[in-house]
Design a protein around this motif. Structure first.
Motif, PDB file in Angstrom:
ATOM      1  N   MET A  39       0.850  -1.150   0.000  1.00 53.82           N
ATOM      2  CA  MET A  39       0.000   0.000   0.000  1.00 53.82           C
ATOM      3  C   MET A  39       0.906   1.227   0.000  1.00 53.82           C
ATOM      4  SD  MET A  39      -3.015   1.034   2.727  1.00 53.82           S
ATOM      5  CE  MET A  39      -2.620  -0.408   3.633  1.00 53.82           C
ATOM      6  N   ASP A  40       0.526   2.253  -0.743  1.00 53.76           N
ATOM      7  CA  ASP A  40       1.293   3.495  -0.785  1.00 53.76           C
ATOM      8  C   ASP A  40       0.559   4.597  -0.035  1.00 53.76           C
ATOM      9  OD1 ASP A  40       3.239   2.354  -2.420  1.00 53.76           O
ATOM     10  OD2 ASP A  40       2.292   3.046  -4.268  1.00 53.76           O
ATOM     11  N   TRP A  41       1.311   5.394   0.697  1.00 53.49           N
ATOM     12  CA  TRP A  41       0.776   6.592   1.321  1.00 53.49           C
ATOM     13  C   TRP A  41       1.131   7.748   0.388  1.00 53.49           C
ATOM     14  CZ3 TRP A  41       0.858   7.071   7.279  1.00 53.49           C
ATOM     15  CH2 TRP A  41       0.531   5.838   7.867  1.00 53.49           C
ATOM     16  N   VAL A  42       0.107   8.404  -0.149  1.00 50.17           N
ATOM     17  CA  VAL A  42       0.303   9.428  -1.175  1.00 50.17           C
ATOM     18  C   VAL A  42      -0.036  10.796  -0.594  1.00 50.17           C
ATOM     19  CG1 VAL A  42      -0.374  10.161  -3.487  1.00 50.17           C
ATOM     20  CG2 VAL A  42      -0.281   7.720  -2.948  1.00 50.17           C
ATOM     21  N   ALA A  43       0.883  11.743  -0.774  1.00 45.92           N
ATOM     22  CA  ALA A  43       0.676  13.113  -0.297  1.00 45.92           C
ATOM     23  C   ALA A  43      -0.277  13.851  -1.234  1.00 45.92           C
ATOM     24  CB  ALA A  43       2.018  13.835  -0.224  1.00 45.92           C
ATOM     25  N   SER A  44      -0.733  15.011  -0.810  1.00 49.29           N
ATOM     26  CA  SER A  44      -1.637  15.817  -1.642  1.00 49.29           C
ATOM     27  C   SER A  44      -0.973  16.244  -2.948  1.00 49.29           C
ATOM     28  CB  SER A  44      -2.134  17.034  -0.862  1.00 49.29           C
ATOM     29  OG  SER A  44      -1.039  17.833  -0.465  1.00 49.29           O
ATOM     30  N   SER A  45       0.347  16.160  -3.008  1.00 44.22           N
ATOM     31  CA  SER A  45       1.097  16.489  -4.225  1.00 44.22           C
ATOM     32  C   SER A  45       1.178  15.312  -5.190  1.00 44.22           C
ATOM     33  CB  SER A  45       2.514  16.929  -3.846  1.00 44.22           C
ATOM     34  OG  SER A  45       3.169  15.856  -3.180  1.00 44.22           O
ATOM     35  N   ASP A  46       0.501  14.197  -4.849  1.00 45.93           N
ATOM     36  CA  ASP A  46       0.529  12.942  -5.620  1.00 45.93           C
ATOM     37  C   ASP A  46       1.873  12.229  -5.563  1.00 45.93           C
ATOM     38  OD1 ASP A  46      -2.134  12.797  -6.350  1.00 45.93           O
ATOM     39  OD2 ASP A  46      -1.840  13.871  -8.233  1.00 45.93           O
ATOM     40  N   GLU A  47       2.732  12.588  -4.629  1.00 43.99           N
ATOM     41  CA  GLU A  47       4.004  11.899  -4.435  1.00 43.99           C
ATOM     42  C   GLU A  47       3.805  10.782  -3.409  1.00 43.99           C
ATOM     43  OE1 GLU A  47       7.485  15.059  -4.481  1.00 43.99           O
ATOM     44  OE2 GLU A  47       5.881  15.635  -3.111  1.00 43.99           O
ATOM     45  N   VAL A  48       4.415   9.636  -3.677  1.00 46.10           N
ATOM     46  CA  VAL A  48       4.399   8.550  -2.688  1.00 46.10           C
ATOM     47  C   VAL A  48       5.457   8.875  -1.635  1.00 46.10           C
ATOM     48  CG1 VAL A  48       4.767   6.092  -2.292  1.00 46.10           C
ATOM     49  CG2 VAL A  48       3.622   6.860  -4.387  1.00 46.10           C
ATOM     50  N   ILE A  64       5.334   7.105   1.654  1.00 45.68           N
ATOM     51  CA  ILE A  64       5.543   5.911   2.485  1.00 45.68           C
ATOM     52  C   ILE A  64       5.001   4.700   1.739  1.00 45.68           C
ATOM     53  CG2 ILE A  64       4.947   4.747   4.654  1.00 45.68           C
ATOM     54  CD1 ILE A  64       4.540   7.519   5.911  1.00 45.68           C
ATOM     55  N   GLU A  65       5.759   3.619   1.775  1.00 48.22           N
ATOM     56  CA  GLU A  65       5.259   2.329   1.312  1.00 48.22           C
ATOM     57  C   GLU A  65       4.966   1.485   2.544  1.00 48.22           C
ATOM     58  OE1 GLU A  65       8.218   0.703  -1.314  1.00 48.22           O
ATOM     59  OE2 GLU A  65       7.643   2.039  -2.955  1.00 48.22           O
ATOM     60  N   GLU A  66       3.794   0.856   2.567  1.00 41.48           N
ATOM     61  CA  GLU A  66       3.375   0.058   3.718  1.00 41.48           C
ATOM     62  C   GLU A  66       3.053  -1.366   3.274  1.00 41.48           C
ATOM     63  OE1 GLU A  66      -0.082  -0.131   7.181  1.00 41.48           O
ATOM     64  OE2 GLU A  66      -0.118   1.506   5.735  1.00 41.48           O
ATOM     65  N   THR A  67       3.522  -2.303   4.058  1.00 42.24           N
ATOM     66  CA  THR A  67       3.163  -3.711   3.871  1.00 42.24           C
ATOM     67  C   THR A  67       2.454  -4.165   5.132  1.00 42.24           C
ATOM     68  OG1 THR A  67       5.111  -4.093   2.504  1.00 42.24           O
ATOM     69  CG2 THR A  67       4.038  -6.030   3.435  1.00 42.24           C
ATOM     70  N   ARG A  68       1.235  -4.695   4.972  1.00 39.03           N
ATOM     71  CA  ARG A  68       0.461  -5.206   6.106  1.00 39.03           C
ATOM     72  C   ARG A  68       0.309  -6.716   5.976  1.00 39.03           C
ATOM     73  NH1 ARG A  68      -4.696  -1.105   6.828  1.00 39.03           N
ATOM     74  NH2 ARG A  68      -3.459   0.741   7.334  1.00 39.03           N
ATOM     75  N   THR A  69       0.351  -7.375   7.109  1.00 38.50           N
ATOM     76  CA  THR A  69       0.107  -8.810   7.157  1.00 38.50           C
ATOM     77  C   THR A  69      -0.941  -9.075   8.227  1.00 38.50           C
ATOM     78  OG1 THR A  69       2.401  -9.247   6.538  1.00 38.50           O
ATOM     79  CG2 THR A  69       1.159 -11.078   7.485  1.00 38.50           C
ATOM     80  N   THR A 120       0.548  -7.157  11.580  1.00 37.77           N
ATOM     81  CA  THR A 120       1.853  -6.497  11.512  1.00 37.77           C
ATOM     82  C   THR A 120       1.844  -5.516  10.351  1.00 37.77           C
ATOM     83  OG1 THR A 120       2.795  -8.237  10.110  1.00 37.77           O
ATOM     84  CG2 THR A 120       3.119  -8.467  12.477  1.00 37.77           C
ATOM     85  N   THR A 121       2.612  -4.461  10.510  1.00 37.46           N
ATOM     86  CA  THR A 121       2.748  -3.480   9.436  1.00 37.46           C
ATOM     87  C   THR A 121       4.195  -3.011   9.382  1.00 37.46           C
ATOM     88  OG1 THR A 121       1.841  -1.455   8.475  1.00 37.46           O
ATOM     89  CG2 THR A 121       2.103  -1.492  10.866  1.00 37.46           C
ATOM     90  N   ASP A 122       4.662  -2.767   8.174  1.00 34.92           N
ATOM     91  CA  ASP A 122       6.022  -2.291   7.952  1.00 34.92           C
ATOM     92  C   ASP A 122       5.932  -1.022   7.117  1.00 34.92           C
ATOM     93  OD1 ASP A 122       8.909  -2.477   7.926  1.00 34.92           O
ATOM     94  OD2 ASP A 122       8.721  -3.049   5.813  1.00 34.92           O
ATOM     95  N   LEU A 123       6.422   0.089   7.665  1.00 32.74           N
ATOM     96  CA  LEU A 123       6.393   1.372   6.973  1.00 32.74           C
ATOM     97  C   LEU A 123       7.800   1.720   6.508  1.00 32.74           C
ATOM     98  CD1 LEU A 123       4.204   3.430   9.478  1.00 32.74           C
ATOM     99  CD2 LEU A 123       3.447   2.231   7.418  1.00 32.74           C
ATOM    100  N   THR A 124       7.923   2.109   5.227  1.00 27.40           N
ATOM    101  CA  THR A 124       9.212   2.495   4.665  1.00 27.40           C
ATOM    102  C   THR A 124       9.109   3.889   4.066  1.00 27.40           C
ATOM    103  OG1 THR A 124       9.703   0.193   4.108  1.00 27.40           O
ATOM    104  CG2 THR A 124      11.012   1.869   3.000  1.00 27.40           C
ATOM    105  N   ASN A 125       9.968   4.785   4.529  1.00 22.05           N
ATOM    106  CA  ASN A 125      10.010   6.137   3.991  1.00 22.05           C
ATOM    107  C   ASN A 125      10.664   6.081   2.610  1.00 22.05           C
ATOM    108  OD1 ASN A 125      10.322   8.834   3.380  1.00 22.05           O
ATOM    109  ND2 ASN A 125      11.800   9.248   4.997  1.00 22.05           N
TER     110      ASN A 125
END
Length: 65
Positions: free
Chosen positions: A1-10, A12-17, A35-40
């Protein structure tokens, strides 16, 4: 899953299990491991916060919605 800013830039990438296990049909019980893993992936450091961390009383987030 990607966390997208209002500027349409990704930013954070998130992996959930989600793992369901230990089901007991007779007792109506089961267990969930989450579990969740967040990567900047943004080129600059990120600061995560919430209304709670900024002082709003009784604000909160469960992390699983």
């Amino acid at each position: 899953m990607d966390w997208v800013a209002s500027s349409d830039e990704v930013w954070i990438e998130e992996t959930r299990t989600l793992r369901f296990h230990s089901a007991d049909v007779d007792e109506g019980l089961w267990a969930l491991d989450f579990t969740t893993d967040l990567t900047n992936v943004h080129p600059q450091p990120l600061q995560l916060g919430s209304p709670t961390t900024h002082g709003r009383p009784n604000a909160g987030y469960t992390g699983l919605a």
